[in-house]
Design an enzyme around this catalytic site. Sequence first.
Site, mmCIF file in Angstrom:
data_model
loop_
_atom_site.group_PDB
_atom_site.id
_atom_site.type_symbol
_atom_site.label_atom_id
_atom_site.label_comp_id
_atom_site.label_asym_id
_atom_site.label_seq_id
_atom_site.Cartn_x
_atom_site.Cartn_y
_atom_site.Cartn_z
ATOM 1 N N SER B 455 0.877 -1.159 0.000
ATOM 2 C CA SER B 455 0.000 0.000 0.000
ATOM 3 C C SER B 455 0.914 1.208 0.000
ATOM 4 O O SER B 455 1.531 1.513 1.019
ATOM 5 C CB SER B 455 -0.882 -0.023 1.245
ATOM 6 O OG SER B 455 -1.850 0.987 1.177
ATOM 7 N N PRO B 456 1.065 1.871 -1.139
ATOM 8 C CA PRO B 456 2.027 2.968 -1.225
ATOM 9 C C PRO B 456 1.840 3.969 -0.101
ATOM 10 O O PRO B 456 0.720 4.278 0.291
ATOM 11 C CB PRO B 456 1.726 3.615 -2.581
ATOM 12 C CG PRO B 456 1.073 2.558 -3.355
ATOM 13 C CD PRO B 456 0.326 1.707 -2.377
ATOM 14 N N TYR B 614 -12.357 6.050 12.107
ATOM 15 C CA TYR B 614 -13.099 6.823 11.110
ATOM 16 C C TYR B 614 -14.600 6.609 11.289
ATOM 17 O O TYR B 614 -15.029 6.091 12.327
ATOM 18 C CB TYR B 614 -12.611 6.471 9.702
ATOM 19 C CG TYR B 614 -11.141 6.800 9.493
ATOM 20 C CD1 TYR B 614 -10.193 5.813 9.265
ATOM 21 C CD2 TYR B 614 -10.704 8.131 9.566
ATOM 22 C CE1 TYR B 614 -8.848 6.127 9.098
ATOM 23 C CE2 TYR B 614 -9.360 8.455 9.404
ATOM 24 C CZ TYR B 614 -8.442 7.447 9.169
ATOM 25 O OH TYR B 614 -7.122 7.760 9.014
#
Lengths: 288, 772
Positions: B455-456, B614
């Site tokens: 996951s960059p 979140y």
Amino acid sequence: MQVGVGLPSTVPGAQGQLIIEWACRADEGPFSSLGVLDRLAYDSYDPLITLGTVAGVTHRVKLATTIIIGPLHNNTLLAKTTASLDALSGGRLVLGLAVGARKEDYDITGVDYRGRGKRLSEQLSSLRSLWEESHIGPKTVRSNGPDLLVGGLSDQGYARMVRFADGYVHGGGPPRAFARAADKAYAAWSDAGRPAKPQLWAQGYFALGDDNVKEAGYRYLRDYYAFTGPFAERIAAGLLTSPQAIAQFIRGYHDAGCDELVLFPTVPDLVQLDRLAEILHGQGRRVG
Amino acid sequence: MKIVILGGGPAGLYSGLLIKKTNPAHDITIIERNAADVTYGWGVVFSDRTLASFQRADNKTYEQITDQFVIWDAIDVYYGDHKISCGGHVISSISRKSLLNILQRRCHELGINIQFSREINDLAELGDHDLLIAADGLNSIVRKKYESSFKPSLEYGKARYIWLGATKILDAFTFIFRENEFGLFQVHSYPFNGTTSTFIIECDETSWLKAGLDKADEAQSLAYCQQLLADNLDGATLLSNNSKWISFPTLKTQHWHHKNTVLLGDAIHTAHFSIGSGTKLAMEDAIALAGALEQHTDLETALNEYELERKPVVEIFQKAARESQAYFETLKRYLTLDPVQFTFNLLTRSGRITYDDLRLRDPRFGDLVDRWTAQKASSMLSTTAGYHPEQKASSMLTTAGDCHPERSEGSVVAPPPIFTPVVTLSTAKDLVAPPPLFTPLGLRNLKLPNRVALSPLSTCTAQNGMPGEAYIQQMQSAASGGVGIVVTEHVAISADGRITPNSAGIYNAKQVEVWKHIVDFIHNQTPAKVTIQLNHAGRRGSTRPRAHGLDRPLRDDNWSLLSASSIPYTPSSQVPKEMDRDDMNRVLEDFVRATQKAFEAGFDVLQLNFAHGYLLASFLSPLANLRHDEYGGGLEHRMRFPLEIFDAVRAAWPQDKPISVTISASDCAKGGFEVDDAVVIAKMFKEHGCDIIVVVAGQTTIDSEPTYGRGFLTPFSDRIRNEAGILTMVGGYLTTSDEVNTIIAAGRADLCIMDPPQLKDLYWAIPAVAQM
């Protein structure tokens, strides 16, 4: 990895003139930073005043606190002091903060020892906003202020770093101890979704010379860390006393991912600085 | 010095003789309450490294020990009707009685006075001394007398065990796992002389009570175990020596010396028997103490040195022992694993031994693990849609005679099976198999070429939700590295769902264009698949980009925030609105629309974020959800809205494409939900059609404090995967292929998110060397 040198401002017997001369010489190279430590109830100089003074006689080296005891300071005043230091030095300040290890320092300032962790978090949270605040000057060289580092070995230390800071300061030890801390720092940083990676700073102690010099270094460390009890002997045993030991130490920290390693003197003599500079020159490090 | 040693066990005898050797002028007396030839206990285990340290400390006793010990190299695992072996674990064992004889003789040789059959009840009886060494075991009277100085803490394990012997000749360290109508029983056994072996039988409390063993006396317990292990004993007899069922006590002590008194061995520390012996620790303590006394003339310095040297080593050992102990207490979780995987999981339980270590110790076993993992992976691939791993319902009591991966459905409770011969390698069909991380994984219609995900890093500088050029490059280059799957960072389902103004989004046609461009490149130019991570920031939204910190509120251009309850995330954060039904409907629509757009863009997997504090996470956690309506309260209620979202998304996403869900395994904060809840949540998502769970932890509130470190999320993934019976993906700072191979082969996760290593490059272009 960059290598910086500590100022002898916490070594008893260091004259003011020595500290200023030390800074000038270090600025000529090959060190990348000057470090200061913080110890209230001790024969030592105040770290921020010291950095302020040497800021005036240096042009190149970074000026780093590794660390100062944040909770002892009022947040707004600290923001102003450090913003001033940053502006006066041309943006060379690196501010490392932690809760500190000695209860005595809290007792003599009247700051409550309990709740120091919470206070540090609040302080870290407010510093950047205060630096960005236009009515509490001066303006820092970069709009978001100097680099902010957090020290401390507890899990909370890493959580604070990830939430508020740009990196982490390790308190000292063999390279493998640093490697473990580095792993934790990277894990926390990437877990939180902070971009790029944290800056990792670390430190060590040195005393270069004959047996008398080494003995003086050991004595200083045993005295400085006497408050840790039997652990002082452990710390003293880690003193770097030869070019080989220093080379191995630098190599070990570099391999473990350290970005900047600050080596602190334990004997207040300019010759110590010269000897260390010689070793770094021998490694091919020049100014920068 | 006049030295008194209380306790004539291995610790007392060994420290006595070593100290006497350093200075024969020392006047040493050892006081032991038992008679010279009376002892309890069976065999004592030493690794080759421990023996090497004995050789350096006192060669004479080392030679006598090695004359009499039994040494072996393999570990055998009997699991249901299978037996798996792994070599390369050199261990030796000697009977406790023989060891004591050797040490006693050596003490006599050196002129140490040993007083047997003298029980001390009051330390005043000991008379004058310069140094008191307390080697008087777990119930040390010395430690108890100065408890306030030593500060001990004792914790009892949850399992029960009984320490027996057997007239059985074993040739390997043998684990036996046997399930019956009362529960699961596990045996730790090993040889210690030519005719006898140690047999430790362990079980959890429930099984122990169900089998009525709490009411059994010594003879009855012996009979029960004899019957339980009839096949393995094969005619041999179990032996008891006043053995009882007990819980393992783990003792830790803060301080190890007080004035001129010092503790050693079981008097200060114990560690679960599954990882080694207390005798080894005790004798190593003795070596360190003798060394410290020799080096330092000042007693206080010497005792400090001893403590400083041994304490960290013992702490590490106790930590590994704790991991191992916990493993045996929760073994039931792994009963769904096939024999080879079960064995690999067992051998790597404490975290000290990895896939590469095992390959080195026994290449044949390493190959077996590779072949089995590859075979399992390819057979899983051929299963049709709706894959679910090992059904929890089946037990290991199958009548299958080989390690065939397909499991029988339903619960099978059968009488203990007849032992069948060793699994042969010919049952693992593929001769040439890649390491586990290169095996494929099937998710619905998707085939991932390997087990690695990237996951960059979040340097996404999107503007108005449009991913910037830099991020496009990063995604493409991440996919070009050969990984199996690339995962986007958080992509907002609406403008208000963004975390920062630089967050990417998927809520308008322009954004879909850019995402499509990225996905097409990855599909056409790389072997990787792509996952989009859909998120709504909830109360963590409207914040500044994360270059200098987390959750810093924007100065201007704020947007309003939604959450389960009106609690700001930090004291300086905007207060979110408590969502009403209209808000929920709107967010539901946003998720559905985002799902449709994700399909348009060509993404392979949809990932929904229910974690990290979140919007959706705020419903799950009792720390963030204080609602009094049907969406708050108990876990089922808190899951209501999250499941509504999941169901709507699942309906809008093609049935043959997989969905993954990110959940926090633990809030890592007081009052938050724990892993037990996460397992329930995972099961619920699985029932609703989730294919794989992405396991993370913390960030529910700003007080969340996970313990960070390499692989810190792996234990969470392990629990959820094996207790909920669902595939998992896990990160947690994994940077080496060894870590990934170990996790995959052990069945702790099915996909691993790797972090690029942060170590300085080992390969330099020459001009760069000068800048080091």
